[in-house]
Each structure stands twice: as structure tokens, then as C-alpha cells.
Design a protein around this motif. Structure first.
Motif, mmCIF file in Angstrom:
data_model
loop_
_atom_site.group_PDB
_atom_site.id
_atom_site.type_symbol
_atom_site.label_atom_id
_atom_site.label_comp_id
_atom_site.label_asym_id
_atom_site.label_seq_id
_atom_site.Cartn_x
_atom_site.Cartn_y
_atom_site.Cartn_z
ATOM 1 N N SER A 88 0.813 -1.214 0.000
ATOM 2 C CA SER A 88 0.000 0.000 0.000
ATOM 3 C C SER A 88 0.845 1.262 0.000
ATOM 4 N N ILE A 133 6.558 0.190 -1.535
ATOM 5 C CA ILE A 133 7.878 0.094 -2.181
ATOM 6 C C ILE A 133 8.345 1.453 -2.687
ATOM 7 N N GLY A 134 7.508 2.507 -2.525
ATOM 8 C CA GLY A 134 8.009 3.823 -2.944
ATOM 9 C C GLY A 134 6.911 4.777 -3.347
ATOM 10 N N TYR A 136 5.245 6.595 -5.812
ATOM 11 C CA TYR A 136 4.827 6.856 -7.200
ATOM 12 C C TYR A 136 3.462 6.191 -7.356
ATOM 13 N N VAL A 137 2.668 6.663 -8.281
ATOM 14 C CA VAL A 137 1.322 6.114 -8.443
ATOM 15 C C VAL A 137 1.397 4.849 -9.296
ATOM 16 N N LEU A 138 0.840 3.767 -8.771
ATOM 17 C CA LEU A 138 0.846 2.504 -9.512
ATOM 18 C C LEU A 138 -0.587 2.056 -9.775
HETATM 19 C C1 LIG Z 1 2.577 7.238 -3.065
HETATM 20 C C2 LIG Z 1 1.675 8.310 -3.660
HETATM 21 C C3 LIG Z 1 2.194 8.677 -5.051
HETATM 22 C C4 LIG Z 1 1.733 9.549 -2.775
HETATM 23 C C5 LIG Z 1 0.260 7.755 -3.780
HETATM 24 C C6 LIG Z 1 -0.793 8.347 -3.060
HETATM 25 C C7 LIG Z 1 -2.065 7.816 -3.185
HETATM 26 C C8 LIG Z 1 -2.316 6.691 -3.998
HETATM 27 C C9 LIG Z 1 -1.254 6.103 -4.699
HETATM 28 C C10 LIG Z 1 -1.474 4.918 -5.567
HETATM 29 O O1 LIG Z 1 -0.602 4.527 -6.289
HETATM 30 N N1 LIG Z 1 -2.670 4.284 -5.454
HETATM 31 C C11 LIG Z 1 -2.969 3.119 -6.302
HETATM 32 C C12 LIG Z 1 -2.515 1.828 -5.646
HETATM 33 N N2 LIG Z 1 -1.100 1.939 -5.356
HETATM 34 C C13 LIG Z 1 -0.349 0.960 -4.763
HETATM 35 O O2 LIG Z 1 -0.787 -0.117 -4.450
HETATM 36 C C14 LIG Z 1 1.083 1.320 -4.459
HETATM 37 C C15 LIG Z 1 1.622 2.512 -4.946
HETATM 38 C C16 LIG Z 1 2.949 2.836 -4.651
HETATM 39 C C17 LIG Z 1 3.773 2.013 -3.889
HETATM 40 C C18 LIG Z 1 3.228 0.813 -3.404
HETATM 41 N N3 LIG Z 1 3.789 -0.169 -2.655
HETATM 42 O O3 LIG Z 1 2.865 -1.117 -2.454
HETATM 43 C C19 LIG Z 1 1.704 -0.775 -3.049
HETATM 44 C C20 LIG Z 1 1.901 0.463 -3.675
HETATM 45 C C21 LIG Z 1 -3.330 1.534 -4.386
HETATM 46 C C22 LIG Z 1 -4.522 0.723 -4.825
HETATM 47 C C23 LIG Z 1 -4.221 0.191 -6.208
HETATM 48 C C24 LIG Z 1 -2.834 0.643 -6.556
HETATM 49 C C25 LIG Z 1 0.031 6.631 -4.584
#
Ligand SMILES: CC(C)(C)c1cccc(C(=O)NCC2(NC(=O)c3cccc4nocc34)CCCC2)c1
Length: 246
Positions: A88, A133-134, A136-138
Motif C-alpha cells: 500500500s 515500495i516507494g 509513485y502512483v501505480l
Molecule cells: C505514493 C503516492 C504517489 C503519494 C500515492 C498516493 C495515493 C495513492 C497512490 C497509488 O498509487 N494508489 C494506487 C494503488 N497503489 C499501490 O498499491 C502502491 C503505490 C505505490 C507504492 C506501493 N507499494 O505497495 C503498493 C503500492 C493503491 C490501490 C491500487 C494501486 C500513490
């Protein structure tokens, strides 16, 4: 080590058992990865796995019942307690110290989010730790889960062959890597540092340590501040800094 992954894309996560170090660890039975798809536990005709967010707004949330059913099946499918991790963006940043701690667990349950994530009450009642893990938006938690599986699997005794283990040296000491070189000896006019051709293994070791220290100081001062430097390390680093500043 047994790892269960709850994911809407099991074919993506299970690729990690097909290639390289993690593929061999899986083949050797050192790593057992089982994927569980919430869609297999969706009981409605359309096998729905997402649900609308309370409070409105864009996007969807992973539907609670199929997700929890998949988690419960995963836990029940083998003996031993699983440490349940939700990958997350709100999680604690994964680092090598955390990887070493997780590698000591008998079982891990990894929950991969999709859409906007999972219901906060599922986190509160079913998840032991949130890990990121960091920043960035995934699109999902699957790639983070595969990163975690890779890092943990490398620490399983027997997982690393001789050819793989070099990178553990400097980083496990918490520093960046020294520069690597291989044939040809001169590449487009750029020669390999002479010390590496000298056969003087003490000098080579010192040079590599100095490069790891110097590059860490230059690029990642946060690592240097955390590292326990010997007096020899300090001497090598001071020599590197003097040269850098001359
Ligand atoms: C970090 C920041 C840029 C401020 C931000 C703020 C709010 C949302 C998101 C975002 O990416 N939301 C989408 C999801 N992301 C991840 O799961 C995820 C993303 C990054 C590193 C991770 N390490 O584990 C899981 C990770 C959550 C639900 C589906 C994918 C990112």
C-alpha cells in the motif's frame, strides 16, 4: 518459505516463479508461492470484485466479501501462521532491514490492491503491516508484491548460486555498489581501472570498498550516516573526498 498472494491478476504475480533466482528457488522448493483470486470467491452472477465507495467520488474499492474469503482460504490452505501484509502507498517503506525480518517468517500473506484500494476495516482487522515500495502512483499492488517476493526469496538459504550473490556484499553492509567491469579491457577508448587487472586482491578489495563508500557519500549520504564505518573506512572515504574535491 510459503508465500500466499491475494490478487486479481494471479498470472502476473506467479511470473516471479518462472524466471531467474526466484524461478530456481521455486523449482528447488525453497519458495512456494500460491495465488488466490478474489474473483473465484465472488458469488454473484457477474463475479463482482469491486464496489462503490461510500461518500461517492471517482473510482471503486475492492469488494469486501470476495477479498476476505480469498484471504481466509489462503490462510487455511497450509499450516502455520501467516504474517499478513497489505502492499500500500500508505505503508512503511520497504528496506533491506525489513526484507531480512520478513525472510525470517514461516509464511507471508501478501494482499495486492487494485482500483482505489481496500476497505479500511479489512486493513484494521486482517492486516498486520502495510508496506510500500516507494512514492509513485501505480495501478496495483502486484508489482510491489513481486518486488517483495524477489527481495525475500534471495535471502532463503540455498536460493543464491555463486553467480548471484556478489551484490549482497556492499549493500548488506548498507552501502551502494562499487562499479563493475567486464570484457573488453578497453571499450571505445575507455580502459578498466588498472587496479582491477593487477591481481593484487588486497588492493582490489580496498579499491572496491573505497568506491562503495565514496559513491554512497556522493549519491546517498543518508546511507553513509547510518553505516558503521571502521577507521579504515573513514581513511578510505576521506581519501576519496580529498580526490573528489581536488
Ligand atoms: C505514493 C503516492 C504517489 C503519494 C500515492 C498516493 C495515493 C495513492 C497512490 C497509488 O498509487 N494508489 C494506487 C494503488 N497503489 C499501490 O498499491 C502502491 C503505490 C505505490 C507504492 C506501493 N507499494 O505497495 C503498493 C503500492 C493503491 C490501490 C491500487 C494501486 C500513490
Amino acid at each position: 518459505m510459503r508465500i500466499d498472494a491475494v490478487t486479481l491478476f494471479p498470472d502476473l504475480v506467479s511470473q516471479v516463479t518462472q524466471w531467474g533466482v526466484t524461478g530456481r528457488a521455486s523449482e528447488q522448493g525453497l519458495l512456494q508461492l500460491v495465488c488466490w483470486n478474489p474473483r473465484d470467491y465472488a458469488r454473484d452472477r457477474h463475479r463482482t470484485v469491486d464496489d462503490r465507495p461510500y461518500g461517492g467520488g471517482p473510482g471503486m474499492v475492492m469488494k469486501v466479501e470476495p477479498l476476505r474469503a480469498a484471504m481466509h482460504e489462503a490462510r487455511a490452505s497450509a499450516p502455520g501462521r501467516s504474517l499478513s501484509l497489505y502492499l500500500s502507498p500508505q505503508g512503511r517503506r520497504l528496506d533491506q532491514a525489513a526484507v531480512e525480518r520478513l525472510a525470517g517468517q514461516e509464511r507471508l500473506l501478501l494482499v495486492c490492491g487494485r482500483y482505489e484500494g481496500i476497505d479500511e476495516r479489512v486493513i484494521a482487522t486482517e492486516i498486520d503491516e502495510e508496506i510500500s515500495i516507494g512514492d509513485y502512483v501505480l495501478s496495483g499492488g502486484e508489482l510491489p508484491a513481486m518486488v517483495l517476493i524477489d527481495a525475500v526469496a534471495r535471502l532463503i538459504p540455498g536460493a543464491l548460486g555463486h553467480a548471484d550473490s556478489a551484490s549482497e556484499d556492499s549493500f548488506s553492509a548498507g552501502l551502494l555498489d562499487y562499479p563493475h567491469y567486464t570484457r573488453p579491457e578497453v571499450l571505445d577508448g575507455m580502459a578498466v581501472p588498472a587496479v582491477l587487472l593487477s591481481g593484487d586482491h588486497d588492493a582490489i578489495g580496498r579499491w572496491r570498498r573505497q568506491q562503495a563508500l565514496g559513491r554512497s557519500w556522493l549519491r546517498r549520504p543518508d546511507l553513509i550516516n547510518r553505516a558503521q564505518l571502521s577507521t579504515e573506512d573513514r581513511r578510505l572515504l576521506d581519501e576519496y573526498i580529498d580526490e573528489y574535491r581536488s
